[in-house]
Design an enzyme around this catalytic site. Sequence first.
Site, PDB file in Angstrom:
ATOM      1  N   GLU A 191     -23.459  11.317  16.915  1.00 41.24           N
ATOM      2  CA  GLU A 191     -22.512  12.347  16.422  1.00 41.24           C
ATOM      3  C   GLU A 191     -23.289  13.504  15.755  1.00 41.24           C
ATOM      4  O   GLU A 191     -23.013  14.680  16.019  1.00 41.24           O
ATOM      5  CB  GLU A 191     -21.564  11.664  15.427  1.00 41.24           C
ATOM      6  CG  GLU A 191     -20.610  12.564  14.670  1.00 41.24           C
ATOM      7  CD  GLU A 191     -19.828  11.759  13.602  1.00 41.24           C
ATOM      8  OE1 GLU A 191     -19.183  10.756  13.953  1.00 41.24           O
ATOM      9  OE2 GLU A 191     -19.878  12.146  12.414  1.00 41.24           O
ATOM     10  N   SER A 238     -14.197   4.210  13.800  1.00 39.57           N
ATOM     11  CA  SER A 238     -14.411   5.646  14.007  1.00 39.57           C
ATOM     12  C   SER A 238     -13.153   6.338  14.485  1.00 39.57           C
ATOM     13  O   SER A 238     -12.351   5.757  15.218  1.00 39.57           O
ATOM     14  CB  SER A 238     -15.521   5.875  15.029  1.00 39.57           C
ATOM     15  OG  SER A 238     -15.673   7.272  15.224  1.00 39.57           O
ATOM     16  N   HIS A 261     -23.637   5.302  16.539  1.00 35.38           N
ATOM     17  CA  HIS A 261     -22.552   6.232  16.912  1.00 35.38           C
ATOM     18  C   HIS A 261     -22.657   7.492  16.056  1.00 35.38           C
ATOM     19  O   HIS A 261     -22.601   8.614  16.556  1.00 35.38           O
ATOM     20  CB  HIS A 261     -21.194   5.545  16.718  1.00 35.38           C
ATOM     21  CG  HIS A 261     -20.020   6.480  16.701  1.00 35.38           C
ATOM     22  ND1 HIS A 261     -19.728   7.284  15.621  1.00 35.38           N
ATOM     23  CD2 HIS A 261     -19.079   6.757  17.630  1.00 35.38           C
ATOM     24  CE1 HIS A 261     -18.656   8.018  15.894  1.00 35.38           C
ATOM     25  NE2 HIS A 261     -18.239   7.717  17.102  1.00 35.38           N
ATOM     26  N   ASN A 262     -22.821   7.305  14.769  1.00 35.89           N
ATOM     27  CA  ASN A 262     -22.894   8.458  13.866  1.00 35.89           C
ATOM     28  C   ASN A 262     -24.161   9.277  14.089  1.00 35.89           C
ATOM     29  O   ASN A 262     -24.140  10.496  13.981  1.00 35.89           O
ATOM     30  CB  ASN A 262     -22.804   8.002  12.407  1.00 35.89           C
ATOM     31  CG  ASN A 262     -21.374   7.694  11.999  1.00 35.89           C
ATOM     32  OD1 ASN A 262     -20.570   7.271  12.827  1.00 35.89           O
ATOM     33  ND2 ASN A 262     -21.037   7.888  10.742  1.00 35.89           N
ATOM     34  N   LYS A 319     -22.049   1.232  14.892  1.00 36.25           N
ATOM     35  CA  LYS A 319     -21.365   2.373  14.252  1.00 36.25           C
ATOM     36  C   LYS A 319     -22.392   3.362  13.691  1.00 36.25           C
ATOM     37  O   LYS A 319     -22.206   4.575  13.771  1.00 36.25           O
ATOM     38  CB  LYS A 319     -20.415   1.890  13.144  1.00 36.25           C
ATOM     39  CG  LYS A 319     -19.750   3.036  12.363  1.00 36.25           C
ATOM     40  CD  LYS A 319     -18.855   3.861  13.266  1.00 36.25           C
ATOM     41  CE  LYS A 319     -18.166   5.070  12.733  1.00 36.25           C
ATOM     42  NZ  LYS A 319     -18.348   5.662  11.494  1.00 36.25           N
TER      43      LYS A 319
HETATM   44  C1  6PG Z   1     -16.281   8.585  12.304  1.00 35.72           C
HETATM   45  C2  6PG Z   1     -17.127   9.498  11.450  1.00 35.72           C
HETATM   46  C3  6PG Z   1     -16.979   9.093  10.009  1.00 35.72           C
HETATM   47  C4  6PG Z   1     -17.385  10.168   9.019  1.00 35.72           C
HETATM   48  C5  6PG Z   1     -18.854  10.331   8.899  1.00 35.72           C
HETATM   49  C6  6PG Z   1     -19.306  11.709   8.490  1.00 35.72           C
HETATM   50  O1  6PG Z   1     -16.872   7.960  13.167  1.00 35.72           O
HETATM   51  O2  6PG Z   1     -15.069   8.560  12.126  1.00 35.72           O
HETATM   52  O3  6PG Z   1     -18.452   9.387  11.803  1.00 35.72           O
HETATM   53  O4  6PG Z   1     -17.647   7.891   9.857  1.00 35.72           O
HETATM   54  O5  6PG Z   1     -16.722  11.355   9.255  1.00 35.72           O
HETATM   55  O6  6PG Z   1     -19.213   9.451   7.887  1.00 35.72           O
HETATM   56  O7  6PG Z   1     -20.633  11.558   8.235  1.00 35.72           O
HETATM   57  P1  6PG Z   1     -21.502  12.583   7.422  1.00 35.72           P
HETATM   58  O8  6PG Z   1     -20.821  12.802   6.104  1.00 35.72           O
HETATM   59  O9  6PG Z   1     -22.810  11.900   7.251  1.00 35.72           O
HETATM   60  O10 6PG Z   1     -21.548  13.813   8.263  1.00 35.72           O
END
Ligand code: 6PG
Length: 471
Positions: free
Chosen positions: A192, A131, A188-189, A185
């Site tokens: 996010e 990430s 984590h997302n 991960k």
């Molecule tokens: C990270 C981000 C990365 C990416 C996501 C965006 O941790 O660096 O999460 O993995 O920017 O995949 O996800 P979406 O396209 O689902 O918003």
Amino acid sequence: MTDRSCDIGLVGLGVMGKNFALNMADKGFHVAVYNRTEEKTRLFMSDEAGHRSIEAGYTLEEFIGILKKPRAILLFVPAGDAVDEVISELVRNLESGDLIIDCGNSHFKDTDRREESLSKEGVLFLGMGVSGGESGARHGPSLMPGGPKEAFERVRTILEPSAARVKGEPCVAYLGPRSSGHYVKMVHNGIEYGIIQLIAESYDLLRRGLGFDIEHLQSIYEEWNAGILDSYLIEITARILGQKDGKSGNPLLDMILDRARQKGTGKWTSRDALDLQVPVPTIDIAVAMRNMSDYASERRKAGAALRGPSNSFTGIREIFIQELEKALFAAVLLTYAQGMSLLRRASLTYEYDLDMEAVARIWRGGCIIRAALLEDIRHAFRMQPDLENLTLSPEIGERLLQAQEHLRSVVCTGVELGIPVPGFMSALAYYDSYRSIRLPANLIMAQRDYFGAHRYERTDAEGTFHTDWES
Ligand code: 6PG
């Protein structure tokens, strides 16, 4: 002739792969790179690799031939079929004991499948969440590896210096067996998604609800970033608010279509949380709101047809900004609590044996959800490694107690103004339902038993019971 034997190989010279190759080379490692399209490799070598210790393999055979044995190869290819394709090409040329590390956002079940099938070939496999986007890959991401411990130990000396560092500690830790790294991960997302939704709602309240101009908003988020909300996502929000559009001269944000796309990791988090029966309402609603944003033409029709309240904000603006800061802090904290409780359940169900303190530690730097708050979350898990829910930590509970009235007040403002704040609402409802000693599920059970004879449990006796409700 120069020694071409490389410490590590990297396949996939997209932005993340290129940057991570440069990062590792800057840390003193001899890196071999390979990309399916030869032209991309040539461009990388001529324009970006410079004098760094990077070697190119223009064919897969050449690439594999310049790696020290046993080989270790990082994959930076888009999640999905591409990973399987690259793995099957590689495997034909690898030897027993070699190691493949998938650095994409792969679904954890794919990671389990790949590890199992590669182990039959004698090839080790790590699924590693990475990430931090482009800049993280270049200057130090947060790395979340899972798989065989001995495989991690083999690349630890390369991963640790290449990861972000916070207070001298690298943002990488061995997380557990099989798909544990990719699972962490994924969550984590999911977190996010939740935080991004909450920040978007705070922006909507200030802009549409209170009518602040974008310059004022920028200074608010800048100030917030210097306080309890100190985090990467608040920091970039302030920067985004300050960006002008080169074409129109307007704030760039005003020129961006309100249609949120997604690659799917948030949906995967919600889906697995449903399967494991863990409530993560703020993540669920964040996914739902991205879907809602996609109904642009229907929303336009509904906007003309449906009415909401005609109230305007009557409170004291300065006080509201302070309340919103605390409300956002509480809602973000409750989003971490949901994600962490999902990780805890997944750790038990999938036997990952996750060290929750380590998860919080490696999220403090490099990654998208890095925040000063993660120091407190880490502390909470250090004090109580088996903490069932973050909200039960005395320090975290106290902070929520102090902030909850502001969360309530912000939700009320959204309701009064007709501005959707489902992220804030879901976080507050999570807090209120988690602390409810008695929920109205008794009525749900009575109804199920009434129409479907599904039986219910009693408060005063063991076993299950059925009532003939209509007699
Ligand atoms: C990270 C981000 C990365 C990416 C996501 C965006 O941790 O660096 O999460 O993995 O920017 O995949 O996800 P979406 O396209 O689902 O918003």
